[in-house]
Design a protein around this motif. Sequence first.
Motif, mmCIF file in Angstrom:
data_model
loop_
_atom_site.group_PDB
_atom_site.id
_atom_site.type_symbol
_atom_site.label_atom_id
_atom_site.label_comp_id
_atom_site.label_asym_id
_atom_site.label_seq_id
_atom_site.Cartn_x
_atom_site.Cartn_y
_atom_site.Cartn_z
ATOM 1 N N LYS A 55 0.850 -1.190 0.000
ATOM 2 C CA LYS A 55 0.000 0.000 0.000
ATOM 3 C C LYS A 55 0.884 1.237 0.000
ATOM 4 N N LEU A 56 0.366 2.306 -0.593
ATOM 5 C CA LEU A 56 1.008 3.610 -0.532
ATOM 6 C C LEU A 56 0.222 4.420 0.491
ATOM 7 N N LEU A 57 0.859 4.695 1.626
ATOM 8 C CA LEU A 57 0.206 5.451 2.690
ATOM 9 C C LEU A 57 0.555 6.925 2.530
ATOM 10 N N ILE A 58 -0.460 7.767 2.530
ATOM 11 C CA ILE A 58 -0.273 9.212 2.350
ATOM 12 C C ILE A 58 -0.757 9.938 3.594
ATOM 13 N N LYS A 59 0.072 10.826 4.117
ATOM 14 C CA LYS A 59 -0.311 11.684 5.238
ATOM 15 C C LYS A 59 -0.403 13.113 4.720
ATOM 16 N N LYS A 60 -1.577 13.727 4.889
ATOM 17 C CA LYS A 60 -1.735 15.125 4.496
ATOM 18 C C LYS A 60 -1.129 16.011 5.582
ATOM 19 N N LEU A 61 -0.129 16.792 5.217
ATOM 20 C CA LEU A 61 0.510 17.721 6.135
ATOM 21 C C LEU A 61 -0.158 19.082 6.090
ATOM 22 N N ASN A 62 -0.959 19.287 5.060
ATOM 23 C CA ASN A 62 -1.691 20.537 4.855
ATOM 24 C C ASN A 62 -3.100 20.146 4.442
ATOM 25 N N GLU A 63 -4.085 20.728 5.078
ATOM 26 C CA GLU A 63 -5.471 20.337 4.772
ATOM 27 C C GLU A 63 -5.851 20.594 3.319
ATOM 28 N N ASN A 64 -5.137 21.490 2.641
ATOM 29 C CA ASN A 64 -5.438 21.799 1.244
ATOM 30 C C ASN A 64 -4.644 20.951 0.254
ATOM 31 N N ALA A 65 -3.826 20.048 0.761
ATOM 32 C CA ALA A 65 -3.008 19.200 -0.112
ATOM 33 C C ALA A 65 -3.896 18.279 -0.943
ATOM 34 N N VAL A 66 -3.433 17.989 -2.149
ATOM 35 C CA VAL A 66 -4.118 17.064 -3.049
ATOM 36 C C VAL A 66 -3.458 15.693 -2.905
ATOM 37 N N VAL A 67 -4.252 14.678 -2.631
ATOM 38 C CA VAL A 67 -3.725 13.327 -2.474
ATOM 39 C C VAL A 67 -3.263 12.818 -3.846
ATOM 40 N N PRO A 68 -2.020 12.292 -3.948
ATOM 41 C CA PRO A 68 -1.538 11.766 -5.229
ATOM 42 C C PRO A 68 -2.466 10.659 -5.738
ATOM 43 N N ARG A 69 -2.706 10.686 -7.053
ATOM 44 C CA ARG A 69 -3.551 9.635 -7.621
ATOM 45 C C ARG A 69 -3.179 9.386 -9.069
ATOM 46 N N ARG A 70 -3.498 8.172 -9.512
ATOM 47 C CA ARG A 70 -3.287 7.789 -10.905
ATOM 48 C C ARG A 70 -4.475 8.298 -11.706
ATOM 49 N N GLN A 71 -4.219 8.768 -12.908
ATOM 50 C CA GLN A 71 -5.272 9.361 -13.715
ATOM 51 C C GLN A 71 -6.084 8.334 -14.495
ATOM 52 N N THR A 72 -5.474 7.183 -14.784
ATOM 53 C CA THR A 72 -6.194 6.114 -15.479
ATOM 54 C C THR A 72 -5.861 4.789 -14.811
ATOM 55 N N GLU A 73 -6.599 3.765 -15.133
ATOM 56 C CA GLU A 73 -6.409 2.442 -14.552
ATOM 57 C C GLU A 73 -4.996 1.905 -14.764
ATOM 58 N N PHE A 74 -4.396 2.235 -15.906
ATOM 59 C CA PHE A 74 -3.082 1.687 -16.234
ATOM 60 C C PHE A 74 -1.950 2.705 -16.143
ATOM 61 N N SER A 75 -2.204 3.858 -15.530
ATOM 62 C CA SER A 75 -1.140 4.841 -15.313
ATOM 63 C C SER A 75 -0.092 4.259 -14.377
ATOM 64 N N ALA A 76 1.164 4.403 -14.732
ATOM 65 C CA ALA A 76 2.249 3.913 -13.880
ATOM 66 C C ALA A 76 2.475 4.850 -12.704
ATOM 67 N N GLY A 77 2.242 6.146 -12.909
ATOM 68 C CA GLY A 77 2.571 7.142 -11.904
ATOM 69 C C GLY A 77 1.369 7.747 -11.206
ATOM 70 N N TYR A 78 1.622 8.184 -9.979
ATOM 71 C CA TYR A 78 0.654 8.939 -9.182
ATOM 72 C C TYR A 78 1.005 10.409 -9.344
ATOM 73 N N ASP A 79 0.069 11.210 -9.815
ATOM 74 C CA ASP A 79 0.359 12.626 -10.007
ATOM 75 C C ASP A 79 0.548 13.331 -8.670
ATOM 76 N N LEU A 80 1.618 14.123 -8.588
ATOM 77 C CA LEU A 80 1.899 14.965 -7.429
ATOM 78 C C LEU A 80 1.466 16.383 -7.762
ATOM 79 N N SER A 81 0.800 17.031 -6.826
ATOM 80 C CA SER A 81 0.255 18.368 -7.063
ATOM 81 C C SER A 81 0.892 19.394 -6.141
ATOM 82 N N ALA A 82 0.975 20.629 -6.639
ATOM 83 C CA ALA A 82 1.526 21.732 -5.860
ATOM 84 C C ALA A 82 0.590 22.080 -4.710
ATOM 85 N N CYS A 83 1.173 22.373 -3.566
ATOM 86 C CA CYS A 83 0.414 22.839 -2.406
ATOM 87 C C CYS A 83 1.022 24.176 -2.006
ATOM 88 N N CYS A 84 0.420 25.243 -2.497
ATOM 89 C CA CYS A 84 0.978 26.570 -2.263
ATOM 90 C C CYS A 84 -0.148 27.567 -1.990
#
Length: 146
Positions: free
Chosen positions: A2-31
């Motif tokens: 499992k990939l465990l994610i802890k939100k350090l900022n309430e406005n953070a976007v949880v990384p996620r794959r965009q499609t079923e077969f995406s290799a990567g989890y998109d990381l989003s800016a928190c600013c």
Amino acid sequence: MKLLIKKLNENAVVPRRQTEFSAGYDLSACCGEPITVRAGQTVKVHTGVSMEIDGDKNTVGLIYARSGLATKFGIAPANCVGVIDWDYRGEVIVALHNSSENDFVINHGERIAQLVLAPVFTPDVDIVDELSDTARGAGGFGSTNK
């Protein structure tokens, strides 16, 4: 695993794959406000999350460019590929470099990079006097004429 994610900022976007077969989890800016990455500049962009790869200590998180940002705007990780070691528990921060001639603005929640999980091999290191011979041998850059 499992990939465990802890939100350090309430406005953070949880990384996620965009499609079923995406290799990567998109990381989003928190600013709190837009970040301008000037031409030729490198900036550290916070994601507001930390992570743990649960289940396999021989796994690493690799941060790669998002192909659209890299090819269209010259925005990619400054170190080409970021490494998140299994035992790191701090905030995931992405160092982005702007290799274009134009400034680029990053807004909160914008997808800035992708996280790919991969196995790690850590064999014992032995010092030897000789290595086995191959057809290529010690031929380096360009030695195969390709």
